[in-house]
Design a protein around this motif. Structure first.
Motif, PDB file in Angstrom:
ATOM      1  N   ALA A  35     133.211   9.768 -93.122  1.00  0.00           N
ATOM      2  CA  ALA A  35     132.027  10.073 -93.918  1.00  0.00           C
ATOM      3  C   ALA A  35     130.747   9.736 -93.166  1.00  0.00           C
ATOM      4  N   ALA A  36     130.797   8.710 -92.321  1.00  0.00           N
ATOM      5  CA  ALA A  36     129.614   8.350 -91.542  1.00  0.00           C
ATOM      6  C   ALA A  36     129.235   9.459 -90.569  1.00  0.00           C
ATOM      7  N   GLU A  37     130.217  10.229 -90.114  1.00  0.00           N
ATOM      8  CA  GLU A  37     129.964  11.315 -89.170  1.00  0.00           C
ATOM      9  C   GLU A  37     129.661  12.640 -89.875  1.00  0.00           C
ATOM     10  N   PRO A  43     135.569  15.836 -96.518  1.00  0.00           N
ATOM     11  CA  PRO A  43     136.840  16.521 -96.838  1.00  0.00           C
ATOM     12  C   PRO A  43     137.110  17.715 -95.927  1.00  0.00           C
ATOM     13  N   LEU A  44     136.057  18.429 -95.545  1.00  0.00           N
ATOM     14  CA  LEU A  44     136.237  19.563 -94.639  1.00  0.00           C
ATOM     15  C   LEU A  44     136.744  19.082 -93.283  1.00  0.00           C
ATOM     16  N   GLY A 184     128.614  17.478 -86.628  1.00  0.00           N
ATOM     17  CA  GLY A 184     129.085  16.268 -87.290  1.00  0.00           C
ATOM     18  C   GLY A 184     130.460  16.447 -87.894  1.00  0.00           C
ATOM     19  N   VAL A 185     130.710  17.604 -88.498  1.00  0.00           N
ATOM     20  CA  VAL A 185     132.023  17.892 -89.087  1.00  0.00           C
ATOM     21  C   VAL A 185     133.092  17.929 -87.999  1.00  0.00           C
ATOM     22  N   ALA A 186     132.767  18.538 -86.851  1.00  0.00           N
ATOM     23  CA  ALA A 186     133.735  18.626 -85.751  1.00  0.00           C
ATOM     24  C   ALA A 186     134.037  17.248 -85.163  1.00  0.00           C
TER      25      ALA A 186
END
Length: 395
Positions: A35-37, A43-44, A184-186
């Protein structure tokens, strides 16, 4: 002593074993880091991490149908890359990674237990470690049945967290979701990938599985899918109920989810984390002892481990050695540093397994379970990328 393991494991128990290995104590701290990233899109990231793991899981599935042996990765690499030395090195690396991981989890689980009960740390680690090794010696059905019970306890705890996350008032971050930041998601997906490490342990049970050519691929894929869904649901509950700043900074993020809905100290989650840790330790002891057993079949220097005690149907000497090393490692070593090496070791093995399958499919296209050639190619690229990212982060 006999030299053959008993085929007593079916699809359900094998899948439960795989889920239990993956859904370990790590999920109790990893949600906050992801979550920090990724922020509200955590969730994704977990779903993407499951997709990253999928090609390598499929490669393992095909190899487990081609070569249903306890040596697992060592047998695959010897067959695919035609290298006896590399196969031995990889087999020993898997044993080392499992032992290190179990030692680290045993220490962590003891820490959680001491939050609930006042005990002396070293003696507690000795008692827990030797007790789990004794279960592993007693029988594989008994070991996996106990692991399945631990898994049910873990999943019940995570189910309560999911329920609490949806019962709590939505945080301000949930109500004002920003646009997706794909970088960020990656980055968070690569971090979340390490929560899926464990599916590879399933293949080392191959010589104790009924109809392994059919059962092994189904169990690997089912465990991966179930784990992905669980992680996604837990992370949704976490980012919905807890402000992102607090979630990312906490070492016990799931406790914050419970407290947001119900209040209290959420001490029961520490108890559940103990069960998660015990599950992880037992699974790794069982896995590593089977790798030693498998190496003993192919290499004379390890032949003393290729024996099964007739009464229990388990590789007793290999199990006792692994269990003892786990206890000693938990007490004497800086397992925090060593545990960081575990991910790099396993990712390097993933690279080699995918490469071995590419060569093996070119030599022998037919197999009881087959995946297209692009699957191990993608698995090779993704595993190599995650390995480089992991090494870069450690430097």
């Amino acid at each position: 002593m006999a030299e053959h393991l008993k085929r007593r494991i079916g699809f359900g128990l094998l899948t439960a074993y795989g889920v239990g290995v993956m859904v370990g104590a790590g999920i109790y701290v990893l949600v906050g880091a992801v979550a920090a990233e990724a922020g509200i899109w955590a969730p994704l990231s977990f779903l993407l991490a499951g997709l990253i793991a999928a090609p390598t899981a499929l490669s393992y599935s095909e190899f487990s149908a081609r070569i249903p042996e306890a040596a697992g990765e060592a047998a695959y690499i010897r067959q695919g890359l035609q290298s006896r030395l590399l196969a031995v090195v990889v087999g020993l690396a898997i044993v080392a990674a499992g032992t290190i991981s179990a030692a680290a989890v045993l220490r962590g689980g003891t820490g959680y237990l001491m939050l609930v009960v006042d005990l002396e740390a070293n003696w507690t680690m000795v008692a827990l470690g030797l007790g789990l090794a004794a279960v592993a010696v007693f029988g594989v059905m008994e070991s996996l049945s106990l692991a399945a019970i631990f898994t049910v306890v873990e999943l019940c705890g995570l189910g309560l967290v999911i329920w609490a996350g949806w019962d709590a008032p939505a945080s301000g971050d949930w109500g004002a979701a920003p646009p997706i930041v794909f970088s960020g998601v990656a980055a968070a997906a690569v971090l979340a990938f390490f929560a899926f490490i464990g599916f590879e342990d399933i293949v080392n049970m191959a010589e104790e599985v009924a109809q392994p050519e059919r059962t092994m691929p189904r169990a690997i894929l089912a465990a991966l899918v179930l784990t992905t869904v669980i992680y996604a649901l837990v992370s949704v509950a976490a980012v919905r109920a807890v402000p992102l700043e607090a979630l990312g900074a906490s070492e016990r993020p799931l406790a914050l989810v419970w407290q947001a809905a119900q209040g209290g100290d959420a001490k029961f989650l520490s108890t559940i984390a103990v069960f998660a840790a015990l599950n992880g330790v037992l699974a790794q002891i069982v896995m590593a002892s089977r790798v030693l057993f498998g190496l003993g079949k192919r290499e004379k220097v390890f032949a003393l481990f290729h024996h099964v005690w007739p009464r229990t149907g388990t590789p007793v000497l290999a199990t006792c050695l692994v269990g003892s090393l786990v206890v000693l490692g938990a007490i004497a070593l800086d397992v925090g540093l060593l545990a960081e090496m575990t991910s790099s070791i396993l990712l390097a093995v993933f690279v080699l397994v995918n490469l071995a399958l590419i060569f093996e499919k070119r030599r022998e296209p037919e197999a009881p379970f087959r995946v297209p050639m692009f699957v191990p190619v993608i698995g090779l690229c993704l595993s190599a990328g995650a390995l480089l990212f992991n090494i870069q982060g450690a430097l």
